[in-house]
Motif scaffolding. Structure first.
Motif, PDB file in Angstrom:
ATOM      1  N   ILE A  82     138.345  25.764   8.791  1.00 35.64           N
ATOM      2  CA  ILE A  82     138.772  24.767   9.766  1.00 35.64           C
ATOM      3  C   ILE A  82     140.259  24.978  10.030  1.00 35.64           C
ATOM      4  O   ILE A  82     141.056  25.005   9.097  1.00 35.64           O
ATOM      5  CB  ILE A  82     138.535  23.332   9.245  1.00 35.64           C
ATOM      6  CG1 ILE A  82     137.084  23.157   8.782  1.00 35.64           C
ATOM      7  CG2 ILE A  82     138.884  22.301  10.307  1.00 35.64           C
ATOM      8  CD1 ILE A  82     136.821  21.855   8.045  1.00 35.64           C
ATOM      9  N   LYS A  83     140.589  25.122  11.317  1.00 34.72           N
ATOM     10  CA  LYS A  83     141.984  25.408  11.685  1.00 34.72           C
ATOM     11  C   LYS A  83     142.392  24.570  12.886  1.00 34.72           C
ATOM     12  O   LYS A  83     141.548  24.200  13.716  1.00 34.72           O
ATOM     13  CB  LYS A  83     142.157  26.886  12.053  1.00 34.72           C
ATOM     14  CG  LYS A  83     141.766  27.886  10.975  1.00 34.72           C
ATOM     15  CD  LYS A  83     141.900  29.312  11.495  1.00 34.72           C
ATOM     16  CE  LYS A  83     141.490  30.320  10.434  1.00 34.72           C
ATOM     17  NZ  LYS A  83     141.586  31.723  10.954  1.00 34.72           N
ATOM     18  N   ASN A  84     143.675  24.270  12.951  1.00 38.21           N
ATOM     19  CA  ASN A  84     144.209  23.720  14.187  1.00 38.21           C
ATOM     20  C   ASN A  84     144.194  24.833  15.226  1.00 38.21           C
ATOM     21  O   ASN A  84     144.552  25.976  14.929  1.00 38.21           O
ATOM     22  CB  ASN A  84     145.637  23.215  13.983  1.00 38.21           C
ATOM     23  CG  ASN A  84     145.725  22.163  12.898  1.00 38.21           C
ATOM     24  OD1 ASN A  84     144.957  21.206  12.899  1.00 38.21           O
ATOM     25  ND2 ASN A  84     146.635  22.354  11.951  1.00 38.21           N
ATOM     26  N   HIS A  85     143.794  24.514  16.442  1.00 40.17           N
ATOM     27  CA  HIS A  85     143.674  25.551  17.466  1.00 40.17           C
ATOM     28  C   HIS A  85     145.054  26.117  17.805  1.00 40.17           C
ATOM     29  O   HIS A  85     146.032  25.366  17.917  1.00 40.17           O
ATOM     30  CB  HIS A  85     143.020  24.977  18.720  1.00 40.17           C
ATOM     31  CG  HIS A  85     142.523  26.019  19.661  1.00 40.17           C
ATOM     32  ND1 HIS A  85     143.336  26.646  20.576  1.00 40.17           N
ATOM     33  CD2 HIS A  85     141.277  26.560  19.810  1.00 40.17           C
ATOM     34  CE1 HIS A  85     142.619  27.521  21.261  1.00 40.17           C
ATOM     35  NE2 HIS A  85     141.364  27.478  20.813  1.00 40.17           N
ATOM     36  N   PRO A  86     145.157  27.442  17.973  1.00 40.64           N
ATOM     37  CA  PRO A  86     146.456  28.056  18.291  1.00 40.64           C
ATOM     38  C   PRO A  86     147.104  27.490  19.553  1.00 40.64           C
ATOM     39  O   PRO A  86     148.335  27.528  19.696  1.00 40.64           O
ATOM     40  CB  PRO A  86     146.120  29.543  18.473  1.00 40.64           C
ATOM     41  CG  PRO A  86     144.855  29.741  17.717  1.00 40.64           C
ATOM     42  CD  PRO A  86     144.096  28.457  17.823  1.00 40.64           C
ATOM     43  N   HIS A 117     135.694  14.262   5.905  1.00 38.93           N
ATOM     44  CA  HIS A 117     136.867  14.193   5.042  1.00 38.93           C
ATOM     45  C   HIS A 117     138.185  13.986   5.779  1.00 38.93           C
ATOM     46  O   HIS A 117     139.187  13.641   5.148  1.00 38.93           O
ATOM     47  CB  HIS A 117     136.939  15.448   4.173  1.00 38.93           C
ATOM     48  CG  HIS A 117     135.776  15.584   3.231  1.00 38.93           C
ATOM     49  ND1 HIS A 117     135.549  14.713   2.193  1.00 38.93           N
ATOM     50  CD2 HIS A 117     134.745  16.483   3.187  1.00 38.93           C
ATOM     51  CE1 HIS A 117     134.451  15.059   1.545  1.00 38.93           C
ATOM     52  NE2 HIS A 117     133.944  16.140   2.128  1.00 38.93           N
ATOM     53  N   TRP A 118     138.190  14.192   7.093  1.00 33.83           N
ATOM     54  CA  TRP A 118     139.416  13.929   7.853  1.00 33.83           C
ATOM     55  C   TRP A 118     139.283  12.726   8.783  1.00 33.83           C
ATOM     56  O   TRP A 118     140.269  12.030   9.020  1.00 33.83           O
ATOM     57  CB  TRP A 118     139.818  15.170   8.670  1.00 33.83           C
ATOM     58  CG  TRP A 118     140.685  16.100   7.885  1.00 33.83           C
ATOM     59  CD1 TRP A 118     142.045  16.172   7.876  1.00 33.83           C
ATOM     60  CD2 TRP A 118     140.229  17.095   6.966  1.00 33.83           C
ATOM     61  NE1 TRP A 118     142.474  17.138   7.003  1.00 33.83           N
ATOM     62  CE2 TRP A 118     141.377  17.731   6.421  1.00 33.83           C
ATOM     63  CE3 TRP A 118     138.978  17.509   6.529  1.00 33.83           C
ATOM     64  CZ2 TRP A 118     141.296  18.750   5.487  1.00 33.83           C
ATOM     65  CZ3 TRP A 118     138.896  18.520   5.597  1.00 33.83           C
ATOM     66  CH2 TRP A 118     140.042  19.134   5.083  1.00 33.83           C
ATOM     67  N   CYS A 119     138.098  12.506   9.284  1.00 38.07           N
ATOM     68  CA  CYS A 119     137.908  11.400  10.228  1.00 38.07           C
ATOM     69  C   CYS A 119     137.225  10.190   9.602  1.00 38.07           C
ATOM     70  O   CYS A 119     137.063   9.160  10.265  1.00 38.07           O
ATOM     71  CB  CYS A 119     137.096  11.874  11.438  1.00 38.07           C
ATOM     72  SG  CYS A 119     137.867  13.216  12.367  1.00 38.07           S
ATOM     73  N   PRO A 144     142.811  14.115  13.707  1.00 38.44           N
ATOM     74  CA  PRO A 144     143.624  14.457  12.526  1.00 38.44           C
ATOM     75  C   PRO A 144     143.758  15.970  12.370  1.00 38.44           C
ATOM     76  O   PRO A 144     142.774  16.708  12.480  1.00 38.44           O
ATOM     77  CB  PRO A 144     142.822  13.858  11.375  1.00 38.44           C
ATOM     78  CG  PRO A 144     142.004  12.774  12.003  1.00 38.44           C
ATOM     79  CD  PRO A 144     141.662  13.269  13.370  1.00 38.44           C
ATOM     80  N   ARG A 145     144.966  16.408  12.115  1.00 32.90           N
ATOM     81  CA  ARG A 145     145.215  17.846  11.927  1.00 32.90           C
ATOM     82  C   ARG A 145     144.984  18.224  10.479  1.00 32.90           C
ATOM     83  O   ARG A 145     145.238  17.447   9.563  1.00 32.90           O
ATOM     84  CB  ARG A 145     146.654  18.201  12.316  1.00 32.90           C
ATOM     85  CG  ARG A 145     147.006  17.902  13.760  1.00 32.90           C
ATOM     86  CD  ARG A 145     148.365  18.472  14.121  1.00 32.90           C
ATOM     87  NE  ARG A 145     148.331  19.931  14.145  1.00 32.90           N
ATOM     88  CZ  ARG A 145     149.406  20.696  14.321  1.00 32.90           C
ATOM     89  NH1 ARG A 145     150.590  20.135  14.489  1.00 32.90           N
ATOM     90  NH2 ARG A 145     149.296  22.002  14.348  1.00 32.90           N
ATOM     91  N   VAL A 146     144.474  19.420  10.255  1.00 31.44           N
ATOM     92  CA  VAL A 146     144.400  19.943   8.899  1.00 31.44           C
ATOM     93  C   VAL A 146     145.750  20.573   8.587  1.00 31.44           C
ATOM     94  O   VAL A 146     146.610  20.736   9.471  1.00 31.44           O
ATOM     95  CB  VAL A 146     143.266  20.980   8.765  1.00 31.44           C
ATOM     96  CG1 VAL A 146     141.929  20.332   9.066  1.00 31.44           C
ATOM     97  CG2 VAL A 146     143.490  22.187   9.683  1.00 31.44           C
ATOM     98  N   HIS A 147     145.974  20.920   7.339  1.00 24.83           N
ATOM     99  CA  HIS A 147     147.265  21.498   6.988  1.00 24.83           C
ATOM    100  C   HIS A 147     147.443  22.860   7.654  1.00 24.83           C
ATOM    101  O   HIS A 147     146.481  23.487   8.099  1.00 24.83           O
ATOM    102  CB  HIS A 147     147.444  21.591   5.473  1.00 24.83           C
ATOM    103  CG  HIS A 147     146.293  22.192   4.737  1.00 24.83           C
ATOM    104  ND1 HIS A 147     146.005  23.535   4.755  1.00 24.83           N
ATOM    105  CD2 HIS A 147     145.335  21.621   3.960  1.00 24.83           C
ATOM    106  CE1 HIS A 147     144.950  23.776   4.011  1.00 24.83           C
ATOM    107  NE2 HIS A 147     144.519  22.627   3.525  1.00 24.83           N
ATOM    108  N   ALA A 149     147.933  25.963   6.956  1.00 26.24           N
ATOM    109  CA  ALA A 149     147.194  27.174   6.568  1.00 26.24           C
ATOM    110  C   ALA A 149     145.702  27.053   6.861  1.00 26.24           C
ATOM    111  O   ALA A 149     144.969  28.036   6.750  1.00 26.24           O
ATOM    112  CB  ALA A 149     147.410  27.461   5.086  1.00 26.24           C
ATOM    113  N   GLY A 150     145.268  25.879   7.252  1.00 32.40           N
ATOM    114  CA  GLY A 150     143.847  25.677   7.493  1.00 32.40           C
ATOM    115  C   GLY A 150     143.088  25.423   6.202  1.00 32.40           C
ATOM    116  O   GLY A 150     143.658  25.357   5.114  1.00 32.40           O
ATOM    117  N   VAL A 151     141.801  25.293   6.342  1.00 28.22           N
ATOM    118  CA  VAL A 151     140.932  25.001   5.202  1.00 28.22           C
ATOM    119  C   VAL A 151     139.832  26.049   5.159  1.00 28.22           C
ATOM    120  O   VAL A 151     139.255  26.392   6.193  1.00 28.22           O
ATOM    121  CB  VAL A 151     140.297  23.600   5.341  1.00 28.22           C
ATOM    122  CG1 VAL A 151     139.342  23.334   4.193  1.00 28.22           C
ATOM    123  CG2 VAL A 151     141.366  22.536   5.428  1.00 28.22           C
ATOM    124  N   SER A 152     139.587  26.573   3.987  1.00 28.99           N
ATOM    125  CA  SER A 152     138.507  27.537   3.823  1.00 28.99           C
ATOM    126  C   SER A 152     137.655  27.105   2.639  1.00 28.99           C
ATOM    127  O   SER A 152     138.173  26.897   1.542  1.00 28.99           O
ATOM    128  CB  SER A 152     139.053  28.944   3.593  1.00 28.99           C
ATOM    129  OG  SER A 152     137.998  29.872   3.426  1.00 28.99           O
TER     130      SER A 152
END
Length: 814
Positions: A82-86, A117-119, A144-147, A149-152
């Motif tokens: 899970i990543k914030n879109h570029p 877990h975020w919403c 909500p933004r993930v950190h 580096a993203g989540v894996s």
């Protein structure tokens, strides 16, 4: 709302102890590589994942971007990222989340992980309250933004299994494509990638036996069970019961199965198809007189009735066995166009082999697998391990003989009841054979609040990290679904957990997600439920035998009861645990202090004004109120029996009427939520019929499964009576209440006449009631009515409030 992100959600490296990477594990991973090569193209899986999002959260269809990534990008294993879109650069730009996964299933599981877990969202079956998604920020507001580096998150084991061989009958019997589509969505959101796909197999068998083995339609009429009993027909437990199947059923179900498989393959799932277990029509013995065909023993039929019982089994060592097995696999491939190479076969499910010689058992297993392999070179046999829990026949030599009858890695065992009775612990990890840690949890689709959250949160971890582990998956193998959503929420999450879960912290967050807000009293209530209802450690199988839904068929003079006072007298109500010590019927299961659960119910009711508009809360409130009053009814029944044995006709009359009033009041309560209605079960059965005759047959099937279940005589009830019992509105008023009234009538007549209880008269009358009810055609509501909160408050005051004089009188009566 953004929830804290626990450390356990960081990137993990796939781990299996080096000692397990032997032939069995290597063979499994060779199969997985084949499945990966044959999986649907990335564009197809991405489109299928977007379809799930559109059905779940159409308003946010542009808020997520999905992309398939390679396993190499995931450390060689299955994962989601899970990543914030570029494109997100400043606070004013529209927020887009990018979710990547190795399959369409992993993408959708990643979507659910983010929403959860975020919403702070919650996704459940419609009947158990549905999805709580209003905590997701509205379109136009920032997600909500993930950190940075993203989540894996990697799967610690490759497979997440789903279903029991009988779920197809207890829960899926009447489903159309619309309902199946919702269930497949539920599966992938919860990470399931290895589901059974049993629908429509009767059509395949019909084609095989007619085209290859010269059988007629009439030859097969007695072979298949009715629509609500196909699971047991498939396993060779019974034949003909509820049938014959009309041709339209074969045709409809085959079309449905093709839709199911198409969607599963589009999402990158690995559907498990059935295989030949040796169960054959009686006509095969006539057509092949020299074949080694034996008749099995009785399976729960009354008086060994050959019309339904004692099916025919083709010996696996007969050359015809492989021929039929090959024909069945090939016909499935011809009809469906592809396979995942995993086939379920349960040859000895509640059917004991005729000989316990290990060499003979080994020959049976080898031939069973050969039947699959002859139709598919890459076949792997998936077997339910229930036989090892259920049947004492399977001692270590016999168990080893079966498990080692095929090349190691070509057989995978479902440790079906691992949360209560894990076989991996006592079998040296299934003697080196790969297995899947499963939670069985529910029997017969009974409605009962029950679970073992601690075992779920730790059991799969203990199994996977144990020495010489051969575990390759986790699974949910319940007999019936659409109950106890907390149990399935946690169990499905274990497909992605690498460490044991802190259940107390998890339960606190569960209530927040399920209702979309944090309420301290509700959290306290759930904490009580965690330590009581969801902490069953007595090892008992939880088949619901509450008196209302499983009324004792026994002479009341033979029932012995004893009272065991609760040690929790500081709570609002201190009930008694009553233990029935006769062999005539199963005692109701009680594993917690009733007073504590009543206190939890009081907390739920107190918080009702803030939550009454929430459908998930209303479901839980009805279910918890039902649970409390069902246990109260058990106590009430035994007080009736005590009054009878004391020849207190006044007390017995008062208490029995109180019991009957409670049944009616519970029926009113259950009407308050769609998840507790009889009507949808019956109407869904009738909707699959093409004419009046089929409507009658299908409705009889639906009514019979939840009442008498199997055959009976005039004075002897089915051995499986009430096995599929349900706390459903309409069923209590129309069936359970009238049945109890008959019993109480005979109690009263016994005291009035001074004669013994007329057991034969009681049996004849209630069996007649049941048989007539099964044939009836009266209509029941398909939509809920009534206010859940007001009804729960009213019932609490009527039955559980000690300040109510009538309640106090009943509780004190002995």
């Amino acid at each position: 709302m953004k929830l804290p992100f626990p450390a356990i959600f960081l990137i993990f490296i796939f781990f299996l102890p080096s000692s397990t990477t032997g032939a069995g594990i290597d063979t499994i991973f060779r199969l997985i590589r084949i499945q990966d090569r044959e999986r649907a193209p990335p564009s197809v899986q991405e489109a299928a994942a977007r379809g799930v999002l559109l059905r779940l959260l159409p308003s946010h269809s542009s808020s997520f971007e999905f992309r398939i990534l390679s396993k190499k990008q995931c450390g060689g294993e299955y994962c989601f990222k899970i990543k914030n879109h570029p494109s997100f650069t400043t606070a004013g730009d529209p927020q887009i989340l990018r979710i990547e996964g190795t399959t369409g299933v992993d993408i959708v599981a990643g979507l659910h992980w983010y929403l959860k877990h975020w919403c702070g969202s919650h996704i459940s079956w419609d009947k158990t309250g549905g999805s709580q998604l209003f905590s997701v920020p509205n379109v136009g507001l920032l997600l909500p933004r993930v950190h940075h580096a993203g989540v894996s998150v990697q799967r610690p084991v490759p497979w997440s299994y789903y279903q029991n061989a009988v779920t197809s009958s207890y829960s899926f019997a009447w489903w159309d494509w619309e309902r199946w589509e919702r269930e497949i969505d539920w599966m992938v959101l919860h990470g399931v990638n290895l589901p059974l796909a049993f629908t429509g197999q009767e059509a395949i068998w019909q084609k095989v036996f007619q085209e290859k083995f010269n059988m007629t339609t009439s030859d097969l009429d007695d072979f298949f069970g009715g629509p609500a009993f196909l699971a047991w027909s498939r396993m060779g437990n019974l034949h003909g019961w509820g049938g014959p199947l009309p041709q339209s059923w074969f045709d409809q179900q085959l079309i449905l199965q093709k839709k199911i498989l198409a969607r599963m393959f589009e999402l990158g799932m690995t559907p498990v198809l059935p295989a030949f277990s040796g169960n054959v029509p009686a006509a095969l013995k006539r057509i092949f007189p020299s074949a080694k065909i034996t008749r099995l023993g009785n399976w729960f039929s009354v008086k060994n009735d050959l019309k339904w019982c004692c099916t025919y089994l083709l010996d696996a060592t007969d050359s015809l066995f492989i021929e039929i097995g090959k024909a069945f696999i090939e016909k499935q491939l011809q009809e469906y166009g592809r396979t995942s190479h995993i086939y379920n076969c349960d040859t000895f499910d509640e059917n004991t082999p005729p000989v316990d010689d290990p060499e003979y058992i080994s020959s049976l297993g080898a031939a069973t697998f050969k039947g699959m392999q002859s139709g598919d070179d890459d076949a792997v046999w998936l077997m339910q391990g229930w036989l090892f829990s259920y049947d004492p026949f399977w001692r270590p030599p016999q168990m080893k003989a079966l498990l080692h009858s095929v090349p190691v890695g070509k057989l995978v065992v479902l440790d079906l009841f691992a949360e209560v009775k894990p076989i991996w612990v006592t079998s040296e990890q299934f003697y080196g054979v790969p297995y899947i840690w499963c939670m069985l949890h529910n029997f017969a689709g009974n409605i009962e609040m029950y679970g073992i959250l601690d075992a779920i949160a730790s059991g799969p971890i203990d199994a996977r990290t144990s020495n010489n582990s051969t575990m390759v998956g986790v699974g949910m193998s319940m007999e019936g679904i659409e109950q106890n959503p907390i149990v399935y929420d946690l169990m499905s999450e274990m497909a992605f957990q690498h460490k044991k879960v802190d259940v107390k912290a998890w339960v606190d967050m569960y209530s927040t997600r399920r209702y979309g807000q944090t309420l301290p009293l509700i959290q306290e209530g759930w904490n009580v439920l965690y330590h009581t209802i969801y902490n069953c450690t007595d090892g008992a199988y939880d088949k619901n035998r509450d008196v209302i839904v499983a009324f004792p068929d026994v002479d009341p003079s033979l029932i012995s009861v004893q009272h065991e006072q609760s040690h929790h007298n500081d709570k609002p109500y201190s009930g008694t645990i009553i233990k029935e010590i006769t062999d005539s019927f199963d005692q109701p299961h009680l594993w917690y202090p009733t007073s504590e659960v009543i206190y939890a119910l009081e907390l739920f009711i107190t918080s009702g004004d803030e939550l009454s508009r929430c459908n998930t809360y209303r479901y839980d409130l009805v279910d918890l109120t039902r649970q409390v009053l069902a246990k109260y009814a058990n106590e009430l029944f035994f007080k009736v029996i005590e009054a009878y044995q004391s020849r207190d006709i006044h007390g017995m009359t008062l208490l029995s009427q109180r019991f009957l009033d409670l049944v009616e009041d519970l029926d009113t309560l259950l009407a308050c939520h769609d998840g507790f209605l009889l009507g949808p079960w019956l109407e869904s059965a009738k909707q699959l019929a093409l004419n009046e005759e089929q409507e009658r047959q299908f409705e009889w099937n639906a009514r019979t499964q939840i009442t008498m279940w199997f055959d009976n005589s005039d004075e002897e009830a089915s051995l499986l009576r009430d096995y599929g019992n349900k706390y459903w509105n309409g069923l209590l008023h129309d069936y359970y209440g009238p049945r109890a009234a008959i019993y109480f009538k005979y109690l009263r007549e016994s005291l009035e006449s001074g004669e013994d209880f007329k057991l034969r008269g009681w049996r004849r009358e209630w069996i007649k009631l049941t048989n007539e009810w099964q044939k009836r055609r009266n209509i029941f509501p398909v939509e809920s009515s009534g206010d859940a909160l007001n009804t729960s408050r009213w019932l609490f005051n009527k039955y559980l409030n000690l300040s109510n004089p009538e309640t106090k009188l009943v509780l004190e009566l002995n």
